[in-house]
Enzyme design. Sequence first.
Site, PDB file in Angstrom:
ATOM      1  N   SER A 252       0.795  -1.226   0.000  1.00 15.59           N
ATOM      2  CA  SER A 252       0.000   0.000   0.000  1.00 15.59           C
ATOM      3  C   SER A 252       0.828   1.277   0.000  1.00 15.59           C
ATOM      4  CB  SER A 252      -0.938   0.008   1.212  1.00 15.59           C
ATOM      5  OG  SER A 252      -0.201   0.015   2.411  1.00 15.59           O
TER       6      SER A 252
ATOM      7  N   LYS B  63      -6.333   3.861   8.937  1.00  7.95           N
ATOM      8  CA  LYS B  63      -5.353   4.786   8.365  1.00  7.95           C
ATOM      9  C   LYS B  63      -5.823   6.233   8.471  1.00  7.95           C
ATOM     10  CE  LYS B  63      -3.279   1.398   5.232  1.00  7.95           C
ATOM     11  NZ  LYS B  63      -3.001   1.001   3.841  1.00  7.95           N
TER      12      LYS B  63
END
Length: 1003
Positions: free
Chosen positions: A874, A917
Amino acid sequence: MGLFFDSPGSNLYLPCFTLVDAPKLVPLPGVSYKVSFERDSIIHVLSEFKRNNSFKNNHLLDKINTAIAQNEIVVDNSVVNSCKQFHKKYGSDNSNNDAEVQMYIVLLPFEAVNNSVGAASRITAIQVEDDTITITFKSVARVENKQPLLNMQHSLWKSSILEIDDRSELRTWDHKSINKSILSFVKIFYDTDKIIKDFKSKYSLASKRSGDIDSRVLYLSPLANTLFMQLNGSHFNKSWKLLKAYLEQLTVLERNYDTCFELVSMMDLVMSILPMSLKQRLDFLTAKKLKSRAILFSTCVQDFQQIFKKLDDSVDYVNNHFSNSSNNDKSKLIANQLRALRFYIDDIKRNNSSVILKANSEKERTDVTSPNKFLKTSSSHDEDSDSNDEMEQIKSFIDSLEEKNVHPDGIKLLQKDFKRFMKMTPQNADYQVLRNYFDIVMDIPFGKTVNISTIDLAKSRAKLNEDHYGLQSVKRRLVEYLSVLKISEISTNDPNLNTDLHPKKDRASINKPPILLLVGPPGVGKTSIAKSVADVLGRKFQRISLGGIHNEAEIRGHRRTYVGSMCGLIIGALRKAGTMNPLILLDEVDKVLSGGVGGFGNRVNGDPGAALLEVLDPEQNSTFSDHYVGFPVDLSQVLFFCTANDLEGISEPLLNRMELIELPGYTPDEKIMIGSKFLLPKQIKANGLDAIKELPKIYLTDEAWNCVVLEYTREPGVRGLERRIGAIVRGKVVEYVENKMIQGEVDKEHLYKYLGLAHHPISEEILAPTEHSEKFGVVNGLSYNSDGSGSVLLFEVIKIHTDESGATNGPYIKTTGNLGNILEESIKIATSFVKHILFRGLIPGVNEKDINEFLTSEYHLHVPMGAVSKDGPSAGAAISLAILSCALKRPVSPKLCMTGEITLRGKILPIGGIKEKLLGAQFYHMNHVLVPSANLSDVVQAVSTDNQEQYEIYMDRSRQPELQKLKDKTQLQLHYCSDFFDVVKYTWPELLNKEVSHSRPSL
């Protein structure tokens, strides 16, 4: 190495042998042992000595043949030299032939867990018979085996040894310690001597017909009889008398090191003479330090003394009860004693193959039970009465099996076992096994269920919301299940509804409870929500912790053939609940061990993870088979909840059987709400402040809550927050106890008094700019951590070298920061992609000189916090932007962060952990967040928990309301990125406003 060696650096080697044929023997220095071995197990050991020329003429080995020695030579010249050195120090006790080399060997106890400590012993006598060889060993010193070998059984091996020199350690003691040790040993010895004398006197008095009536209870005690046999034998009396005489000689000497050493040596003799347990002697042998051995000696002897104290207390208790009892009670007591003796004699008779001894045993049994007809009748009556009660209970249970809906296989098995049980006598070996089996099976609540009262969805919702804040996905699934039960309730009670479409059995299958798997970081409420669900449903709650389970039998139970077998945890939970429809929580299901290295555990103990497959399958658990019970048990009415921290530890077949509900970490606002609404009142009540009425209400200001949540805790759950709140409340308790007055308000400035200083602000430290570094090449990524939280992950790229030769096959990138393989691949992809877009001229304003400099340079990419391993795809977009920032020498805003996997074509792919996140970006005070466009649904779910609202937000693509809701909640401005040029557009808006040249640059 000891004081007697030729030189301090010389090595000692002696043959080592484990006492397999004498497993209860623990050799202690100063004691002689006569051990009988089977000829085949010891002959090769003696042959090994005789094979060496130095021992060939030893008179003890006259009857030993060298042809049976081991193939490997163990007794070599190094062993001979070591034997001579040992004999030089310890062989002064009238050796018959000083010219002969004496045989020394290290004896190791068989039961020792660690075979690194043993006793160096001299072989003083060997007696050879037909099938037996008896050897006398004189243990002379405690030694450490420097090369211990396991599973040697009857084999002999050579090892380097080290004498445990008590005299050297004793030299380090001061005079005060020496004097204290001498006095302590003398006191312990004489106290023990007095206790033994008093016991023998009491026992002798009790054994006489003319003795005191109260003392006769002592004569009935098996413990007293055993102790008297051990302490009144000729060997014990002789040895104890010699020890006592030797101690009297030592006590008149000066209290110096030599006297203390002699007393220390006596500890080994006392431990070998007194009836100590095997473990006590093993621990005493293996204690290398003299001081720890002295403490252990004192503890063991004091435990031995306590036996007599407890014996006296038990005798006094029985005498007090006996004096206040009726003649009938006294007769029953004596009858039980006689019955126990009869059982014991019967056991001896069964195990004795001699006809004469059988007859004698029968005669003894008759003599014991015949003196008093009343005693015999009473004993038989009690036994028959107890037996009849047991039979009636079991028979009643067997007769009701069909009513209890027990499986037909179970009915057949139980009826068959009951017939066998009725034919057995209590003395039968299988009697108690079957008795225990019926006890356990009768505890299983067949046919018993907790009737669920009328379901009120509104009250159920209110109860769940009262107990837990958030967790909407779990509550929604539970409300669905309650609604299904409500429909069933309505259809059952309303005669106007058509029930022919769904017969009773079909409706039962429709109402099968769900099997839910709650996955989330620690402290988010997985276990406590299960308790609340049980309260809402009115079910009994049972929790089974699966952490560390490594044996299939713990789930399925042990087979009845094993001694001490029991049912498994699932059946055990049903027995405790007392109902067939409890809520069972399988806690930490991801911690179930599935075998050892190379699958060894699967072959030996079975796979506990695989055993759960049947339990958690709604199509199979109606016929769950426990090994101990032996027939199918219906678990279809049980509501199973499972919890886990990580899906990686759960096998795919097991995961496929459960409904997965993910519980993300709490946002700071949610933590503040939970803390103020749930945790603070809970801690006030737990610490007793709620009972004091005149106290002001304790509360935290908004600034204090923000400080506690953001600076004093770093976790996705609320366990740490609860501990911090508890510390604040306890601080208030201390203030009240000291001043009788407290202030209710707790503001930010007061927190340090209760919690100390806050954690080091590592987020500010990592992201803070440095004075001399370049501004470009630094980009903020986003990571999902192993504890379930999210954080900002910084990527730093600097140029460290330029190739003067002009080779344009670079750039070369060195990486550090404990990076995983996938992250390394992302760096390679990002490097190739940036080279590609620069080579094609897709970034405006880049001249040929800048491209050549980029292609001929060497860069270093680092991710801070190197102690933490990092991996995953990611970070591809962030790495690409960091490399491009270095190539263009353009800085990236420190308040911008991003996440997303990148492809070689520049496509930004979706990733996981969006909510975590975003929480991490908020915690690190970011302003802008770039996420993949394909993560739209994850963003919508992060800002809303209501299904209807999520649908409306998702369909409104013109206004994108989720962006405004996110900004209102977290102060984050989110941007969607479909490809890398969207990333460039939001990072450097002015760059792509220039005219883009698509011509290939000339290199």
